[in-house]
Design a protein around this motif. Structure first.
Motif, short mmCIF file in Angstrom:
data_model
loop_
_atom_site.label_atom_id
_atom_site.label_comp_id
_atom_site.label_asym_id
_atom_site.label_seq_id
_atom_site.Cartn_x
_atom_site.Cartn_y
_atom_site.Cartn_z
N ILE A 90 96.26 95.89 -77.65
CA ILE A 90 94.74 95.83 -77.59
C ILE A 90 94.26 94.58 -78.58
N ARG A 91 93.59 93.50 -78.22
CA ARG A 91 93.11 92.63 -79.07
C ARG A 91 91.48 92.62 -79.27
N TRP A 92 91.15 92.83 -80.78
CA TRP A 92 89.85 92.73 -80.76
C TRP A 92 89.51 91.20 -81.15
N LEU A 93 88.45 90.83 -79.99
CA LEU A 93 88.45 89.36 -79.99
C LEU A 93 87.18 88.92 -80.91
N VAL A 94 86.48 89.76 -81.42
CA VAL A 94 85.32 89.37 -82.52
C VAL A 94 85.56 90.15 -83.76
N PRO A 95 86.00 89.63 -84.72
CA PRO A 95 85.86 90.10 -86.05
C PRO A 95 84.79 90.99 -86.34
N SER A 96 84.78 92.41 -86.72
CA SER A 96 83.65 93.09 -87.25
C SER A 96 82.79 93.29 -86.12
N ALA A 97 83.23 93.26 -84.83
CA ALA A 97 82.12 93.62 -83.87
C ALA A 97 81.67 95.20 -83.86
N GLN A 98 82.42 95.89 -84.48
CA GLN A 98 81.89 97.26 -84.66
C GLN A 98 80.40 97.26 -85.30
N LYS A 99 79.93 96.25 -86.06
CA LYS A 99 78.51 95.99 -86.55
C LYS A 99 77.47 95.65 -85.44
N ASN A 100 78.02 94.90 -84.27
CA ASN A 100 77.21 94.52 -83.42
C ASN A 100 76.89 95.43 -82.33
N ARG A 101 76.11 95.10 -81.31
CA ARG A 101 75.84 95.98 -80.20
C ARG A 101 76.81 96.01 -79.15
N MET A 102 77.72 95.11 -79.12
CA MET A 102 78.82 95.44 -78.14
C MET A 102 80.03 95.11 -78.84
N GLU A 103 81.15 95.39 -78.19
CA GLU A 103 82.64 95.20 -78.79
C GLU A 103 83.50 94.70 -77.64
N PRO A 104 83.78 93.48 -77.46
CA PRO A 104 84.82 92.80 -76.64
C PRO A 104 86.36 92.96 -76.93
N ILE A 105 87.04 93.50 -76.37
CA ILE A 105 88.43 93.59 -76.73
C ILE A 105 89.11 93.15 -75.28
N LEU A 106 90.50 92.79 -75.62
CA LEU A 106 91.25 92.40 -74.50
C LEU A 106 92.19 93.45 -74.51
N VAL A 107 92.48 94.06 -73.23
CA VAL A 107 93.39 94.99 -73.28
C VAL A 107 94.55 94.78 -72.39
N GLU A 108 95.84 94.72 -72.73
CA GLU A 108 97.12 94.36 -72.07
C GLU A 108 97.92 95.64 -71.94
N LEU A 109 98.07 96.14 -70.64
CA LEU A 109 98.60 97.35 -70.46
C LEU A 109 100.06 96.91 -69.81
N GLY A 110 101.17 97.60 -70.11
CA GLY A 110 102.37 97.52 -69.54
C GLY A 110 102.45 98.40 -68.20
N PRO A 111 103.47 98.29 -67.45
CA PRO A 111 103.50 98.94 -66.28
C PRO A 111 103.44 100.47 -66.52
N LEU A 112 102.46 101.40 -66.08
CA LEU A 112 102.33 102.70 -66.28
C LEU A 112 101.60 103.03 -67.50
N GLY A 113 101.11 101.98 -68.18
CA GLY A 113 100.42 102.06 -69.38
C GLY A 113 98.93 102.55 -69.29
N GLU A 114 98.41 103.14 -70.31
CA GLU A 114 97.02 103.51 -70.29
C GLU A 114 96.43 103.52 -71.49
N THR A 115 95.11 103.47 -71.57
CA THR A 115 94.63 103.58 -72.92
C THR A 115 94.28 104.96 -73.40
N GLN A 116 94.06 105.11 -74.75
CA GLN A 116 93.66 106.27 -75.16
C GLN A 116 92.42 106.95 -74.52
N GLU A 117 92.28 107.90 -74.15
CA GLU A 117 90.92 108.69 -73.54
C GLU A 117 89.97 108.60 -74.59
N GLU A 118 88.96 108.09 -74.00
CA GLU A 118 87.32 108.04 -74.93
C GLU A 118 86.69 109.17 -74.53
N ASP A 119 86.06 109.63 -75.62
CA ASP A 119 84.87 110.79 -75.28
C ASP A 119 83.82 110.31 -74.79
#
Length: 180
Positions: A90-119
């Motif tokens: 996972i690449r956080w594309l904008v530093p300290s994006a947590q303080k903003n209203r949106m947070e862009p990330i670049l997700v790179e998944l390998g074969p059969l990979g998956e992100t952590q489930e979010e609530d």
């Protein structure tokens, strides 16, 4: 000043979990969680211990930058390699994006990979598939998006991305409010 977001960002940049940071500072994971959400404030001594564990000091932590930065490059990107089950990064594309209203990330998944489930949470999720294909799992619903397709949903159920293919996939994923 909201120090919680800054501490969270530093922790994520260092690839530490809340529990790992708490152990390094002889604090509880619950205290770190409350601190990162600005629901409690540390003493000066505790803040110094936390900052030392994160590789900085009071001066560096509280230094105020000039004009707000609007263009970000490779030096600004935070990377977390191979988090649990991801088989990618996972690449956080904008530093300290947590303080903003949106947070862009670049997700790179390998074969059969998956992100952590979010609530489930308030807000919206948007993604654009740059390469490969991805399954969007939203509760019991599963949709597939291929290269050059996008997805958008309100995260009213647990959700995650899954790469069902034999080749890596890349997805630009934007969450509002920040949740990654």
């Amino acid at each position: 000043m909201e120090i919680g977001n800054r501490i969270r960002r530093l922790r994520l940049q260092r690839g530490l979990t809340q529990e790992e940071l708490a152990d390094r500072c002889e604090l509880s994971k619950g205290f770190i969680s409350l601190l990162e959400r600005d629901l409690t404030s540390p003493s000066i001594a505790t803040l110094v211990d936390i900052l030392e564990s994160l590789g900085t000091d009071l001066r560096g932590f509280f230094s105020v930058e000039g004009e707000e930065k609007i263009v970000f490059g490779e030096r600004d990107i935070s990377i977390k390699e191979d988090p649990e089950g991801l088989k990618g990064l996972i690449r956080w594309l904008v530093p300290s994006a947590q303080k903003n209203r949106m947070e862009p990330i670049l997700v790179e998944l390998g074969p059969l990979g998956e992100t952590q489930e979010e609530d489930p949470h308030e807000g919206e999720e948007f993604g654009y598939v740059l390469s490969g294909s991805v399954r969007i799992v939203l509760g019991d619903r599963v949709e597939r998006a291929r290269k050059d397709e996008s997805f958008y949903f309100k995260p009213t159920a647990p959700h995650k991305l899954v790469n069902p293919g034999k080749t890596p996939c890349r997805v630009l994923w934007v969450s509002t409010p920040p949740s990654f």
